[in-house]
Scaffold this motif. Structure first.
Motif, PDB file in Angstrom:
ATOM      1  N   UNK A 137      28.682  47.077  46.029  1.00  0.00           N
ATOM      2  CA  UNK A 137      29.666  46.289  46.784  1.00  0.00           C
ATOM      3  C   UNK A 137      29.678  44.805  46.444  1.00  0.00           C
ATOM      4  N   UNK A 138      28.508  44.238  46.153  1.00  0.00           N
ATOM      5  CA  UNK A 138      28.428  42.785  45.958  1.00  0.00           C
ATOM      6  C   UNK A 138      29.276  42.288  44.791  1.00  0.00           C
ATOM      7  N   UNK A 139      29.473  43.126  43.766  1.00  0.00           N
ATOM      8  CA  UNK A 139      30.201  42.648  42.585  1.00  0.00           C
ATOM      9  C   UNK A 139      31.687  42.475  42.869  1.00  0.00           C
ATOM     10  N   UNK A 140      32.180  43.072  43.954  1.00  0.00           N
ATOM     11  CA  UNK A 140      33.605  42.992  44.262  1.00  0.00           C
ATOM     12  C   UNK A 140      33.942  41.847  45.220  1.00  0.00           C
ATOM     13  N   UNK A 141      32.932  41.179  45.724  1.00  0.00           N
ATOM     14  CA  UNK A 141      33.176  40.170  46.746  1.00  0.00           C
ATOM     15  C   UNK A 141      33.685  38.833  46.209  1.00  0.00           C
ATOM     16  N   UNK A 142      33.150  38.305  45.090  1.00  0.00           N
ATOM     17  CA  UNK A 142      33.617  36.993  44.625  1.00  0.00           C
ATOM     18  C   UNK A 142      35.105  37.032  44.266  1.00  0.00           C
ATOM     19  N   UNK A 143      35.849  35.979  44.576  1.00  0.00           N
ATOM     20  CA  UNK A 143      37.267  35.922  44.184  1.00  0.00           C
ATOM     21  C   UNK A 143      37.413  36.012  42.666  1.00  0.00           C
ATOM     22  N   UNK A 144      38.481  36.636  42.220  1.00  0.00           N
ATOM     23  CA  UNK A 144      38.747  36.719  40.787  1.00  0.00           C
ATOM     24  C   UNK A 144      39.096  35.330  40.247  1.00  0.00           C
ATOM     25  N   UNK A 145      38.763  35.099  38.985  1.00  0.00           N
ATOM     26  CA  UNK A 145      39.118  33.832  38.346  1.00  0.00           C
ATOM     27  C   UNK A 145      40.625  33.734  38.217  1.00  0.00           C
ATOM     28  N   UNK A 146      41.111  32.530  38.036  1.00  0.00           N
ATOM     29  CA  UNK A 146      42.552  32.287  37.944  1.00  0.00           C
ATOM     30  C   UNK A 146      43.183  33.158  36.858  1.00  0.00           C
ATOM     31  N   UNK A 197      38.355  45.100  41.485  1.00  0.00           N
ATOM     32  CA  UNK A 197      38.257  46.563  41.378  1.00  0.00           C
ATOM     33  C   UNK A 197      38.708  47.016  39.996  1.00  0.00           C
ATOM     34  N   UNK A 198      39.751  46.376  39.486  1.00  0.00           N
ATOM     35  CA  UNK A 198      40.308  46.744  38.178  1.00  0.00           C
ATOM     36  C   UNK A 198      39.440  46.219  37.043  1.00  0.00           C
ATOM     37  N   UNK A 199      39.022  44.961  37.127  1.00  0.00           N
ATOM     38  CA  UNK A 199      38.223  44.380  36.045  1.00  0.00           C
ATOM     39  C   UNK A 199      36.836  45.015  35.951  1.00  0.00           C
ATOM     40  N   UNK A 200      36.235  45.357  37.091  1.00  0.00           N
ATOM     41  CA  UNK A 200      34.921  46.003  37.056  1.00  0.00           C
ATOM     42  C   UNK A 200      35.025  47.417  36.502  1.00  0.00           C
ATOM     43  N   UNK A 201      36.119  48.109  36.786  1.00  0.00           N
ATOM     44  CA  UNK A 201      36.321  49.451  36.225  1.00  0.00           C
ATOM     45  C   UNK A 201      36.408  49.387  34.701  1.00  0.00           C
ATOM     46  N   UNK A 202      37.077  48.360  34.195  1.00  0.00           N
ATOM     47  CA  UNK A 202      37.195  48.209  32.744  1.00  0.00           C
ATOM     48  C   UNK A 202      35.837  48.047  32.085  1.00  0.00           C
ATOM     49  N   UNK A 203      34.912  47.381  32.742  1.00  0.00           N
ATOM     50  CA  UNK A 203      33.566  47.194  32.187  1.00  0.00           C
ATOM     51  C   UNK A 203      32.846  48.528  32.031  1.00  0.00           C
ATOM     52  N   UNK A 204      33.225  49.510  32.848  1.00  0.00           N
ATOM     53  CA  UNK A 204      32.608  50.842  32.781  1.00  0.00           C
ATOM     54  C   UNK A 204      33.479  51.809  31.985  1.00  0.00           C
ATOM     55  N   UNK A 205      34.436  51.285  31.246  1.00  0.00           N
ATOM     56  CA  UNK A 205      35.357  52.111  30.456  1.00  0.00           C
ATOM     57  C   UNK A 205      36.149  53.059  31.346  1.00  0.00           C
ATOM     58  N   UNK A 206      36.510  52.594  32.548  1.00  0.00           N
ATOM     59  CA  UNK A 206      37.345  53.358  33.462  1.00  0.00           C
ATOM     60  C   UNK A 206      38.634  52.588  33.731  1.00  0.00           C
ATOM     61  N   UNK A 207      39.592  53.286  34.297  1.00  0.00           N
ATOM     62  CA  UNK A 207      40.847  52.650  34.652  1.00  0.00           C
ATOM     63  C   UNK A 207      40.961  52.583  36.166  1.00  0.00           C
ATOM     64  N   UNK A 208      40.934  51.364  36.683  1.00  0.00           N
ATOM     65  CA  UNK A 208      41.075  51.172  38.115  1.00  0.00           C
ATOM     66  C   UNK A 208      42.508  50.854  38.486  1.00  0.00           C
ATOM     67  N   UNK A 209      42.936  51.335  39.627  1.00  0.00           N
ATOM     68  CA  UNK A 209      44.286  51.035  40.104  1.00  0.00           C
ATOM     69  C   UNK A 209      44.287  51.035  41.629  1.00  0.00           C
ATOM     70  N   UNK A 210      45.352  50.491  42.193  1.00  0.00           N
ATOM     71  CA  UNK A 210      45.453  50.334  43.642  1.00  0.00           C
ATOM     72  C   UNK A 210      46.834  50.773  44.108  1.00  0.00           C
ATOM     73  N   UNK A 211      46.878  51.561  45.174  1.00  0.00           N
ATOM     74  CA  UNK A 211      48.139  51.946  45.804  1.00  0.00           C
ATOM     75  C   UNK A 211      48.180  51.335  47.199  1.00  0.00           C
TER      76      UNK A 211
END
Length: 260
Positions: free
Chosen positions: A84-93, A99-113
């Motif tokens: 959970x802690x990795x999702x708390x800091x605001x994204x850079x400009x 959720x999406x950028x962290x998924x990419x680091x794991x070679x996954x595709x994150x999305x939000x509905x």
């Protein structure tokens, strides 16, 4: 002397529970072929129909797959750890929601509905955490988070109206970088959060949103996020499928914490 207690679950539920634990903890790796039905019948001392019911449960959970003429194989793997802690800091400009950028680091595709944005009277414990008076209202933003097109988390996040009114949070659209980034821009950067995690029987809304198999519990996280001066800026109910994910918390312990 040990206390006496009987597991009153049916035989196929007990077998499914044993196999499920072996799959989610890595003892049965993806691609592993399970023993034949006669072997499992002998191993567990049950009839063939009982074995088939157990295997069907795990197929419904997407943990097993049957190949005609070949057998039954492990499809799912170990539970995926969510930190959970990795999702708390605001994204850079200019960066996407974490959720999406962290998924990419794991070679996954994150999305939000985005499911809903509305001003509501929140549940009792949410209202208490937000410091609302009886009948007080807050902004609700409801979303489903996906990993590789699989529904992973149902999020119901509540925000104080005095912070949300007049901002993009009130609009029924996704927010670039997510609400932590927007809140930071408003002068309310997230500084700390407290999670209370419990195992719950899912509601109908959670079953549908997360496409859960029958009789599968969920992990429910009650999260309170605070900004400067301990101001509560968000309270969330986060629901995950219990058989797919586990929570990872990394804490530093110092000796003075035990001095009492």
């Amino acid at each position: 002397m040990a206390r006496s207690f009987e597991d009153k679950r049916s035989a196929h539920q007990k077998i499914a529970a044993t196999l499920r634990r072996q799959i989610t903890r890595g003892d049965l790796a993806p691609g592993t072929q399970l023993p034949s039905t006669p072997v499992l019948m002998e191993q567990y001392g049950v009839a063939g129909t009982t074995v088939q019911k157990a295997l069907l449960m795990l197929k419904d959970e997407d943990l097993l797959i049957g190949h005609a003429g070949k057998g039954v194989f492990v499809k799912g793997g170990t539970q995926q750890s969510i930190s959970p802690a990795v999702y708390m800091p605001p994204a850079a400009s200019g960066e996407p929601y974490r959720w999406i950028s962290e998924a990419e680091k794991r070679a996954q595709r994150g999305s939000v509905q985005l499911l809903d944005v509305a001003v509501v009277q929140p549940p009792h414990e949410v209202a208490l955490a937000l410091g609302l008076e009886d009948g007080g209202r807050a902004l609700l933003r409801k979303q489903v988070l996906f990993l590789d097109d699989e529904p992973t988390e149902l999020t119901r996040s509540y925000y104080p109206l005095e912070i949300a009114e007049g901002t993009a949070m009130m609009e029924r659209r996704k927010i670039r970088g997510g609400t932590p980034t927007l809140l930071k821009g408003l002068g309310y950067p997230p500084r700390s959060f407290v999670d209370e995690v419990s195992s719950e029987i899912p509601t109908e809304e959670e079953v549908v949103a997360l496409e859960l198999p029958k009789d599968m519990p969920v992990m429910l996280t009650f999260r309170v996020v605070r900004s400067d001066s301990e101001r509560t800026i968000e309270v969330s109910l986060l629901t995950k499928a219990a058989h797919r994910y586990r929570m990872r918390y990394a804490l530093t312990v110092t000796e003075h914490e035990f001095d009492a």
